[in-house]
Structure formats: structure tokens, C-alpha cells
Design a protein around this motif. Structure first.
Motif, short mmCIF file in Angstrom:
data_model
loop_
_atom_site.label_atom_id
_atom_site.label_comp_id
_atom_site.label_asym_id
_atom_site.label_seq_id
_atom_site.Cartn_x
_atom_site.Cartn_y
_atom_site.Cartn_z
N ARG A 159 0.82 -1.21 0.00
CA ARG A 159 0.00 0.00 0.00
C ARG A 159 0.86 1.27 0.00
O ARG A 159 0.45 2.30 -0.53
N ASN A 190 -5.14 -1.47 -3.59
CA ASN A 190 -4.56 -1.11 -2.30
C ASN A 190 -5.16 0.16 -1.71
O ASN A 190 -4.63 0.72 -0.75
N SER A 232 -0.31 5.52 1.50
CA SER A 232 -0.69 4.89 0.24
C SER A 232 -1.03 5.94 -0.81
O SER A 232 -1.20 7.13 -0.51
#
Length: 793
Positions: free
Chosen positions: A374, A569, A625
Motif C-alpha cells: 500500500r 490497495n 498509500s
């Protein structure tokens, strides 16, 4: 391998003599000083020590000193290891040389023996230059560093000697040595002495440069040569210049001693200590005076060093890893040199719309180490608490943008009961009311705190204890930590239902709004070293991520707008923040503790500090992320992450962190911790963990940990990675408890044979006593500390 303390005695004035190079006259200077000290202080003993010497015994340096001081009864020359081949020590040591620790121990013992003989002077001569290797190929400046003796540098009078002399001094200086004097022979052709005198006088702390006439030219006839040299020593060692120099060295010694002995007293009028009630610190004896540190030990002022012959310093094991920062040992030369290099290359440069190589290299290294699919971005700040502030801004903004909240309703966080995230205002508000914040006027806990089930080893059995008091037992820690296997069981389902029910109550029932969830994975540090059932944290993350319908209540958007597309993600439900300031980067034996929570339980935002720089200096990295980062993208400046520090991504910290990560990652790859892993796996009593689970292990001996868990004064123990926490039996639990004070006072006030006469400095968390090893703490030190703990218990 317990540490070696620095040496400072009331009785003897001690100096270590280093050379800028070979063949610069170290032994001649040593002989002059030894002879002069014996002549000027006839009632005192003068000691000369050459720990390691190579070459024929008749030509050895201690033989030379003895030859030209033999008429003086108060001189004792000595060599500990004599090798006949006239080459570098690392070439003559053979396949099994004496260990570094054994050599240093003998040197230390000899120093203490000399001090016990009464007042005097002690000169320890090294071999070659400051980086000449010792028996085990360690540069001398690093090898002798634990002793940290005051130094005398013999400069190089030859062609090129200006450079080698200054470089030698700087090499000693950045390793923490104090140079009291520079000696150099006069050479009227190269005239190095003129430049060096000016250079060393111009330093912020000037160093006197003693210029001496060079020794007589070597003569072919041995008898005539010795006669000429004896006459030279007679004149120079009896000169007023050398007498004044000896007086200066003694005065410097006394000033150093007095400054150290009065440091705590002087500090009481100036210093406001953290986490301390100063009404309990009226006695200076309760303040630990630290002279220096090396490896896992401080060199501290000994409270029992009242005898004139005693070493004023003792080795003190840093059992809290200096508030959890130390991973590679104090005064680690790799980190020191990395810091010096970056300081010399950059100093500090601003990071606004700019980049420097250490910052980018660290970002790449950190992302690679964490292996979190991520994470794509790294934001730098000053320390763990400010890293949390950044993470909160990231998470809250991402939730507000996705759910399109426009009203002024308070946005809170989800957290865990017992969490502690720092002392800045936002970080403080991410914890329930506790001893750290309940007396702070602005504190307002802005969240809902889940009460987690906890893990502890009691009487050889691992227990998972629910807040309600129910207990599930496991024969081994690996059974507790095998989250992938436990996910399919009833306990996981129960956890998910419990979390879901609590969320529905506070969101639907109470009408509260949440913008992020922040947790300390696996172990809650300042909350009392609470070991949380990893299955519960897995259920917590899974449930929050699957509860978009709850968190989106009150949003003007339609349900379809809350599911990210094209990014597997991307965060769902709420942004998940893992505060890994304490638990991250191998503290618990893994690069990230999220690996204990099972497959793909990666945070959307993570905070890393402390071990990031090996404890050398503060730096924090908040990783995020892509979907978190994109929440701040727009055409408006006010939508950016308007957060920063003057020292954001300071180059010195980034360079040190790169080195720290490199060392820790190489240790993992090269199997440095394999013996510890085997210790915990060898005695496994249940089935091994599933293939996808991270196997738990500890640097603390498994059999010893199990034995301690059955001690009558112990309520329970946890051990994972470098962390050991012992919960003492007491009627008064919690941070305000004083149950651990008696135990810790004894560990600090007594000297322990298990640590070669050292003591232990640890910190309590109420009735919990914790001990924090480094990631490179030698096994002998760990077992020594274990012995002390068992004896005190």
C-alpha cells in the motif's frame, strides 16, 4: 560480553598516546613523559603500558622505556601481548587471537590495579596510527573507545604530516575522545610544527601543541646510539617545558573530575527533567551522571567511588535502550561516520520543493524494508509524536474527501484502550484519559477506545485474557501468533461481532463520526507493555475496512461512490494508521509488526522513528498509500498537506537512517538472529506456525522466560523480539504504582558480577518492569542481565 566502562580515577592521571602515523615518535614521547613524571613526582608511581607489541622483545617499546627509565625506582613498564614478527598485529594474531573483550578487560584491570597503588601517572601507548588494526582487525580508535581515556596525539613532522595529523585528530574527535595535548618534533625544513600549533590553537576548544627537539640521529654503534639517546632523554624530560606540560595534564585531569562530580548538583538549578516529579529529585544522588556511552552501556559516575584509588566511573547497562531508541549500540562508528559525512556535505538544507540524495535513498530503503504494497509516499518530520500528527491529518483528510463531509460535526478517531501516541496536542487527543494527559488543560480525548484482549505468559502457559476475565490458554507463543490459522475459528468471529456491535452503538446509537483508526500493533508501549491478542487486531482491521456503510452515514454521496476502483490497495472503511514508532523496524523481530497480523493486513499509513536512525538522533517518517496521497491533490493550495518542520528531512538524519536500515536489514538477511530464533523454535511444544505467519522469537532465552513466569513475585511475562516485560504482583497496578521502584533501585545501586561489576538502569511502567535490548546486543550481555533480574526477583 559485558561492557567496559570508561576510566577516570582520583589517584592517577591517565593518558592514551595515539600517533598520527607509524614512525612519528610515539615511544619517544612516551619515554619522555614517563621519565619526566617519575622525576617531577618522585613520591608517586609512574606506569607505562603497551597492550600489544610486535617485533623482537629486545626491540619492544616497553623494553625501550625500561632501558631509559631504569635508573628510576618509581617506573613500571609493561606489555600484555608480545609477538615476535615486526608486522601489523592483525597479521601475527593467528587463527584464534584473544577476543577484543579479553584484551580490553586486561587493560581495564591493569588500570584499576595501578590506581589502587596510590597516586601517580599512567601512559598507555597504542600501535601505529589511529586506524591501524588490532589483533581482530578493528581500528584502534574504535577498539579502545570503550575506555575513552584522555588522549595525547603525537603529530607527524614529516612531509605530508600536517594532513595526517589533522586527520588523526578529527578521527579521534568524532569518536568522542578528548585530546589534551599534541606533541610534535621540530623540523626546520618542513616546519609542520608551526602550522599545527596555529591550527590546534584555533579550534573552538584549543589544544596546546608541545614542540620538542627531535631525537639524535641513529648511530651505527649501538652503545654510542644508546648513550646519545640517554643524554637526549635526560635533557628533554628534565626541561621546564615538559614540567609545565605535566602540570597542565594534571590540571586538566582535575578539572574533568570536578566537572563530572558536580554535574548533577549544578543541573538541579537549571534542568527540567521529563516524566519526573522534581520534589522526588532533591537528592543529586538520584540523578544518573553519564560521562559517555558505548554499545549497550553508559559509563556513569559511581556513587560508591569515594576511595581515592577507585575508578569514578562504572558501567551501567542501558536496560531501556534509552527510551527505546537504541538498536545498534551507543557510539556506533558506522552511524557516527554517516552523520559526520552528511553534516560535512550538507549541514542542513531546507526541504521545501527540494530534494537531496539521502532523503530519496532513505524513502526507497524504508519502503523496500517494510514491504507494504500500500505504501507509495514518505513524509518526513521531527520525531514520533509529530509523525503521528502528520498521519492524523492524512487520514482525516482522506476520509473527509471521500465521504464529502461539509458540516462542522466533530471527527474523531478509533483507537485502543492503553494506546499512547506522543505528547503533542493531536497525538495526545488520540488516547483516552490517562496519567500522561489527564492533568493537561487542553486535553480532550477525541475518539472511541476498544478494550483489547491481552496476551501474557503465566506459570509457563500463554494466556489470552478477555476484558471480561475469560481466559484461553496456549502451550506456545507460536500458537497465539498463528493468526492465519486462528482466523477460521470461533474466536475471530466473536471478535468481529464485538467490534461491529461497538461501532454500530457509537455511530448509529450515539451519532459520532470517525475519520481514521490508529493503533499500536501487537504491543502497547507506554500503556504498560501490553501485549494485545494479534487475532483481535486482525479482526479490528478487517471489520473497520468492511464497514463503509457505517462510516459513510451522513454523507451526501451515494453508496457506489465509496468504493475505490482501479486500486486494489486503496483504503476502505476508514484509513488504518499503524503507530510503529516503538514496535517497528525489527523491535519485535520483524521489519514491521503488521506481518504478525496475517496476510494483507497492511496499514494505509504508518509512522516510523526511534530505531529508524539507530537512536542516534531524531527523525520520523510517515508512510502513506496512493489513495491517501491523492486526497490532497487539487488546484487549491489550501487543499495541500500544509504541514512541515524547519528540519524536515534533515540530511544528517536521513543519511544515518539509511545506514541504520542497511545494518539491520543485513543482519536479518545474514542470519544474525538465527540463534535466538532456533532457541525459541527448538522448544516448540505445539504445531509450527502456518506458512504465511511470521514466527515469533525473542532475544531473551526461552527457558529463562518460562522460568521467570513461574516466580512467586511475578504475575506474568511477555517476551517478543528485543522486548521483555515483567508484571509484578501487587495490590496497586497501573502506571501510578510504585511496585517496581524497589527492584529497580537495587539493580541501579548494586554492582553485579553477572555484568562484571556493572549496574543496571531500567525504567518502570507502574508495576511493569521492562527491559529493552538492542538489535545487536551480545548474547553474553543478555544472559548477564537475565542473571541480575533473577537474582533481584
Amino acid at each position: 560480553m559485558p561492557g567496559i566502562s570508561s576510566f577516570l580515577s582520583r589517584s592517577i592521571n591517565t593518558h592514551q598516546i595515539y600517533g598520527a602515523n607509524t614512525n612519528v615518535g610515539k615511544t619517544i614521547i612516551s619515554t619522555i613523559l614517563t621519565r619526566a613524571a617519575a622525576l617531577n613526582y618522585p613520591q608517586e608511581q609512574t606506569w607505562y603500558l603497551k597492550p600489544i607489541s610486535t617485533g623482537e622483545a629486545k626491540d619492544a617499546d616497553d623494553s625501550h622505556v625500561k632501558r631509559y627509565t631504569g635508573d628510576l625506582p618509581n617506573v613500571t613498564p609493561k606489555c600484555l601481548w608480545q609477538y615476535s614478527d615486526p608486522v601489523s598485529p592483525h597479521l601475527v594474531a593467528g587463527p584464534t587471537p584473544p577476543s577484543d573483550h579479553s584484551v580490553l578487560s586486561q587493560v581495564s584491570n591493569y588500570l584499576n590495579m595501578a590506581a589502587s597503588s596510590g597516586p601517580g601517572s599512567f601512559f598507555l601507548e597504542t600501535a601505529g596510527g589511529i586506524h591501524s588494526p588490532t589483533l581482530n582487525r578493528v581500528p584502534q580508535a574504535d577498539f579502545y573507545r570503550p575506555l575513552r581515556l584522555p588522549t595525547i596525539l603525537v603529530a607527524d613532522p614529516h612531509l605530508g604530516g600536517i594532513s595526517t595529523s589533522i586527520a588523526a585528530h578529527e578521527g579521534l574527535h568524532i569518536r568522542g575522545y578528548d585530546t589534551d595535548a599534541v606533541f610534535v618534533f621540530r623540523d626546520n625544513y618542513y616546519r609542520n610544527h608551526e602550522y599545527l600549533q596555529s591550527h590546534f590553537a584555533s579550534l573552538s576548544k584549543p589544544i596546546p601543541t608541545i614542540v620538542l627537539p627531535g631525537p639524535p640521529p641513529r648511530q651505527e654503534d649501538s652503545a654510542e646510539d644508546q648513550k646519545a639517546l640517554a643524554a637526549y632523554y635526560e635533557v628533554v624530560s628534565g626541561s621546564k617545558l615538559i614540567k609545565r606540560t605535566l602540570e597542565m595534564l594534571k590540571e586538566t585531569h582535575e578539572m574533568r573530575r570536578e566537572a563530572l562530580e558536580t554535574l548533577a548538583q549544578r543541573a538541579q538549578d537549571r534542568i527540567w527533567w521529563p516524566f519526573a516529579q522534581h520534589s522526588e529529585l532533591l537528592d543529586p544522588g538520584k540523578i544518573t551522571t553519564i560521562d559517555s556511552a558505548h554499545g549497550d552501556f553508559f559509563s556513569t559516575l559511581s556513587p560508591s567511588a569515594s576511595a581515592p584509588s577507585a575508578n569514578l566511573l562504572q558501567q551501567t547497562h542501558d536496560a531501556s535502550a534509552s527510551w527505546w531508541t537504541q538498536g545498534l549500540g551507543h557510539a556506533n562508528p558506522q552511524l557516527t561516520l554517516a552523520a559526520a559525512h552528511a553534516a560535512g556535505r550538507y549541514g542542513h538544507v531546507m526541504f521545501a520543493n527540494a530534494i537531496h540524495e539521502p532523503a530519496l535513498r532513505l524513502a526507497d530503503s524504508l519502503l523496500q524494508t517494510l514491504r507494504n504494497p500500500r505504501f507509495q509516499r514518505v513524509f518526513y518530520s521531527d520525531n514520533g509524536s509529530t509523525g503521528v500528527e502528520v498521519a492524523l491529518k492524512m487520514g482525516m483528510r482522506a476520509a473527509r474527501v471521500r465521504y464529502a463531509w461539509t458540516d462542522k460535526k466533530d471527527v474523531e478517531v478509533l483507537g485502543m484502550d492503553g494506546n499512547y501516541h506522543g505528547d503533542t496536542m493531536g497525538a495526545m487527543d488520540c488516547s483516552e484519559s490517562n496519567i500522561f494527559n489527564e492533568s493537561v488543560e487542553w486535553h480532550k480525548g477525541r475518539g472511541y477506545w476498544f478494550k483489547p484482549p491481552t496476551v501474557i505468559l503465566r506459570k509457563g502457559v500463554w494466556e489470552v485474557r478477555q476484558p471480561s476475565g475469560e481466559v484461553e490458554t496456549f502451550e506456545g507463543l507460536e500458537g497465539v501468533m498463528d493468526v492465519e490459522k486462528r482466523v477460521g475459528g470461533k474466536m475471530y468471529e466473536m471478535y468481529c461481532r464485538r467490534v461491529k456491535g461497538e461501532l454500530e452503538k457509537v455511530i448509529i446509537g450515539d451519532g459520532r463520526r470517525f475519520g481514521a483508526m490508529i493503533v499500536e500493533p501487537i504491543i502497547l508501549g507506554a500503556g504498560g507493555m501490553v501485549f494485545v491478542d494479534p487475532l483481535y487486531q486482525r479482526a479490528l482491521v478487517d471489520t473497520v475496512r468492511s464497514s463503509t456503510n457505517l462510516f459513510s452515514i451522513g454523507s451526501p454521496k451515494s453508496a457506489g461512490d465509496f468504493t475505490p476502483t482501479g486500486d486494489s490497495n486503496a483504503w476502505t472503511g476508514l484509513p488504518i494508521i499503524f503507530d510503529e514508532v516503538f514496535t517497528g523496524l525489527y523491535r519485535l523481530g520483524q521489519p514491521t509488526p503488521s506481518s504478525f497480523l496475517g496476510s494483507n493486513t497492511h496499514p494505509d499509513i504508518g509512522i516510523y522513528a526511534k530505531l529508524l536512525t539507530g537512536g542516534l538522533l531524531p527523525l520520523s517518517a510517515t508512510c502513506a498509500s496512493k489513495s491517501i496521497f491523492e486526497a490532497f491533490l487539487s488546484g487549491k493550495k489550501e487543499d495541500a498537506l500544509l504541514h512541515g518542520h524547519s528540519y524536515t528531512a534533515h540530511a544528517v538524519g536521513c543519511e544515518v537512517a539509511c545506514t541504520s536500515l542497511e545494518v539491520m536489514n543485513s543482519g536479518d538477511e545474514e542470519g544474525v538472529w538465527n540463534a535466538h530464533k532456533e532457541d525459541w523454535n527448538t522448544h516448540t511444544t505445539t504445531a509450527t506456525t502456518t506458512q504465511n505467519a511470521a514466527a515469533p522469537w525473542s532475544v531473551w532465552s526461552k527457558s529463562w522466560v518460562y522460568d521467570i513466569s513461574s516466580h512467586p513475585n511475578v504475575d506474568g511475562v511477555i517476551a517478543l523480539g528485543s522486548v521483555l516485560a515483567i508484571t509484578l504482583k501487587t495490590s496497586e497496578a497501573g502506571y501510578a504504582s510504585s511496585a517496581a521502584q524497589t527492584m529497580l533501585a537495587r539493580m541501579r545501586e548494586e554492582r553485579w558480577e553477572e555484568l562484571e561489576g556493572g549496574n543496571v538502569m531500567a525504567r518502570p511502567l507502574g508495576n511493569v518492569v521492562y527491559f529493552m535490548a538492542g538489535q545487536k546486543t551480545p548474547v553474553d550481555v543478555l544472559r548477564g542481565v537475565q542473571g541480575v533480574i533473577a537474582k533481584v526477583l
